[in-house]
Design a protein around this motif. Sequence first.
Motif, PDB file in Angstrom:
ATOM      1  N   ASP A 372      74.801 -10.414  27.797  1.00  0.00           N
ATOM      2  CA  ASP A 372      73.811  -9.781  27.174  1.00  0.00           C
ATOM      3  C   ASP A 372      72.856 -10.655  26.920  1.00  0.00           C
ATOM      4  O   ASP A 372      71.863 -10.350  27.507  1.00  0.00           O
ATOM      5  N   LYS A 386      63.002  -6.113  28.789  1.00  0.00           N
ATOM      6  CA  LYS A 386      63.848  -5.757  27.638  1.00  0.00           C
ATOM      7  C   LYS A 386      65.591  -5.399  27.969  1.00  0.00           C
ATOM      8  O   LYS A 386      65.565  -5.747  28.949  1.00  0.00           O
ATOM      9  N   PRO A 387      66.075  -4.499  27.307  1.00  0.00           N
ATOM     10  CA  PRO A 387      67.842  -4.178  27.563  1.00  0.00           C
ATOM     11  C   PRO A 387      67.545  -4.043  28.759  1.00  0.00           C
ATOM     12  O   PRO A 387      66.918  -2.911  28.615  1.00  0.00           O
ATOM     13  N   ALA A 393      64.956  -0.117  31.550  1.00  0.00           N
ATOM     14  CA  ALA A 393      65.398  -0.121  30.366  1.00  0.00           C
ATOM     15  C   ALA A 393      66.755   0.499  29.673  1.00  0.00           C
ATOM     16  O   ALA A 393      66.784   2.110  29.943  1.00  0.00           O
ATOM     17  N   ASN A 394      67.498  -0.269  29.987  1.00  0.00           N
ATOM     18  CA  ASN A 394      68.521   0.756  28.894  1.00  0.00           C
ATOM     19  C   ASN A 394      69.361   0.197  27.687  1.00  0.00           C
ATOM     20  O   ASN A 394      69.494  -1.354  28.516  1.00  0.00           O
ATOM     21  N   PRO A 395      69.863   0.464  26.787  1.00  0.00           N
ATOM     22  CA  PRO A 395      70.229  -0.897  25.857  1.00  0.00           C
ATOM     23  C   PRO A 395      71.560  -1.410  26.101  1.00  0.00           C
ATOM     24  O   PRO A 395      71.829  -2.131  24.996  1.00  0.00           O
ATOM     25  N   GLU A 422      58.862  -6.674  28.686  1.00  0.00           N
ATOM     26  CA  GLU A 422      58.931  -6.750  26.910  1.00  0.00           C
ATOM     27  C   GLU A 422      57.879  -7.785  26.714  1.00  0.00           C
ATOM     28  O   GLU A 422      56.275  -7.539  25.944  1.00  0.00           O
ATOM     29  N   ILE A 475      68.345 -10.896  19.643  1.00  0.00           N
ATOM     30  CA  ILE A 475      69.307  -9.981  19.998  1.00  0.00           C
ATOM     31  C   ILE A 475      71.218 -10.216  18.995  1.00  0.00           C
ATOM     32  O   ILE A 475      71.491 -11.269  18.180  1.00  0.00           O
ATOM     33  N   ARG A 478      77.179  -6.958  20.322  1.00  0.00           N
ATOM     34  CA  ARG A 478      77.604  -5.422  20.522  1.00  0.00           C
ATOM     35  C   ARG A 478      78.567  -4.606  19.497  1.00  0.00           C
ATOM     36  O   ARG A 478      79.594  -5.462  19.416  1.00  0.00           O
TER      37      ARG A 478
END
Length: 537
Positions: A372, A386-387, A393-395, A422, A475, A478
């Motif tokens: 995480d 960012k993730p 960038a990727n969630p 970010e 955060i 998941r």
Amino acid sequence: MNSKTSTKRRHFLKLGASVPVLGLMGACGSDNTTPPAIAGIPSPTNPTESPGNPVAPNPVEPPVVIPASHPPRGVHASLFSDASTSRGLCWFTDGLDSPAAEIQWGPVPVGMSMEAARNAVQNPLPNMTTASTSQTTGLDNQTHKVVVNGIDPDQPFRYRVGSEMGGWSDVFIIAPTPKANEAWTMVHFGDHGIGELPQRLTAELMKPRHKHDLLLLAGDLSYANGEQPIWDVWFDQNQALLATTTTMAVPGNHENKDSVAANVPLLPFKDYAFNNRFNQPGDVSFFSFDYNRVHFFGFTAGAFLEDGKILKEMAALEADLAMAALRRALGQIDFIVIFQHYTIWTDQEGRAPGNPTLIAVEDQILLRYGVDMVLCGHDHVYQRSKPMMLGLANPLGYVQVMTGTGGQSIREFEPEISAWSEKHFVGLGFSKYTISPGKIVSQYFGTPPISSDDRSRVQHENIESDFELVDEFEIRPRPLQIAKSFVKPPRTEQELAKAHDWQRIYAHTLARNCAHEQTMPKSTLHEYQRIYPNLLG
């Protein structure tokens, strides 16, 4: 400064024993020329109390206070097997003749004031555990370590360290670990030092508004660079914080300099000052622990490459994250956090866009198990990503929080900031995280330099404004189905050895360490080239 020179601070007090001489009165008929006292009339040699002339009592000599011969200093506390019921303690004494040391400890009983709890004479500490002792790396001093188990999880933990003969520390108090369903806080930063700015940061963290339960130090702590007495200065300056806050630390490239300067044999290094001066589980320099529903893995990430353990560390990381991903999918934990010195991705001037060595191995492992957050330092700026996955960038990726703003120096960013970034900030500051069930709220508190033209690699003292909130993000855990997708069997050390070109990884990391901070003399690098013929491939 000679690193073998003793830094003894003891001052021996030579006490002369004084014996009062008593005048002996002769018996009746003896030759005594002193006239007898007349009732009611005092005489110089035989004063008699009268109503208008009370006689003062005989003066009482004040007790002679003998200074402690080996006072403890640099006391600091860490987590060990269980965050609620165990602590590791470490401290130092000058000289090699310190008496056996111990820790006296117990809870702060319900109803006892903090003032009373700090008085170990009137309120003795009920438990005692003997410490182990070793010579402090590079000095004729001693390091004392002890692990305490069975701490009352519901009451503050109070303790003092030392001995009756050598002297005692103050009584320190650590708040109990919050329960899993309670909110708790942690602070993270790296690249500290012993100058005015680092001390200002420490003073800020001692303020009630920044009260925290856990402190994570992301390497490059004292900047001793082989001058071992500087470690003593750093621990003394920060004892008020470290002795009352549960602290975990990972080494940085400047901790690596301590092994080189100590003239330790090439392979393997066995005497890192960092390993001697911290009391942590596992291998001291890489370890894992749970704090409530967050799982942490802390390691060198290549800062101690010369100890020959980087492949072992990566295999340990793989095995640990595989188990953590399974536990997360089973609902036992909410988050997985990596804690290291080196940044993986950076936009600091002169170091962008990333670190190819870590990306080659670590990034893939982090993505494989759905880490995480990555908390790091090294670059003396604040930058939050960012993730992301592989710099995109990727969630499903991890958030990197780079907080190298502990005060050693302040640096600048590249003119162009990467798309994965970010938030970024130049100045002095720290990251603070509030963790509650199902959520991490991260805040960065910082203060910028007075003028933008004085952002340099050298130490300066031109920061005067208060620490203010600069960045904040959140955060969440998941979703279960995504968490399950990260449950995978760990690859063995042998499988990792075959999966990557370790000769090239060693070569690049050694060159990076040497070029960035001159941590390795060329003669040592040449010796590694001899051991690994294809080192530079």
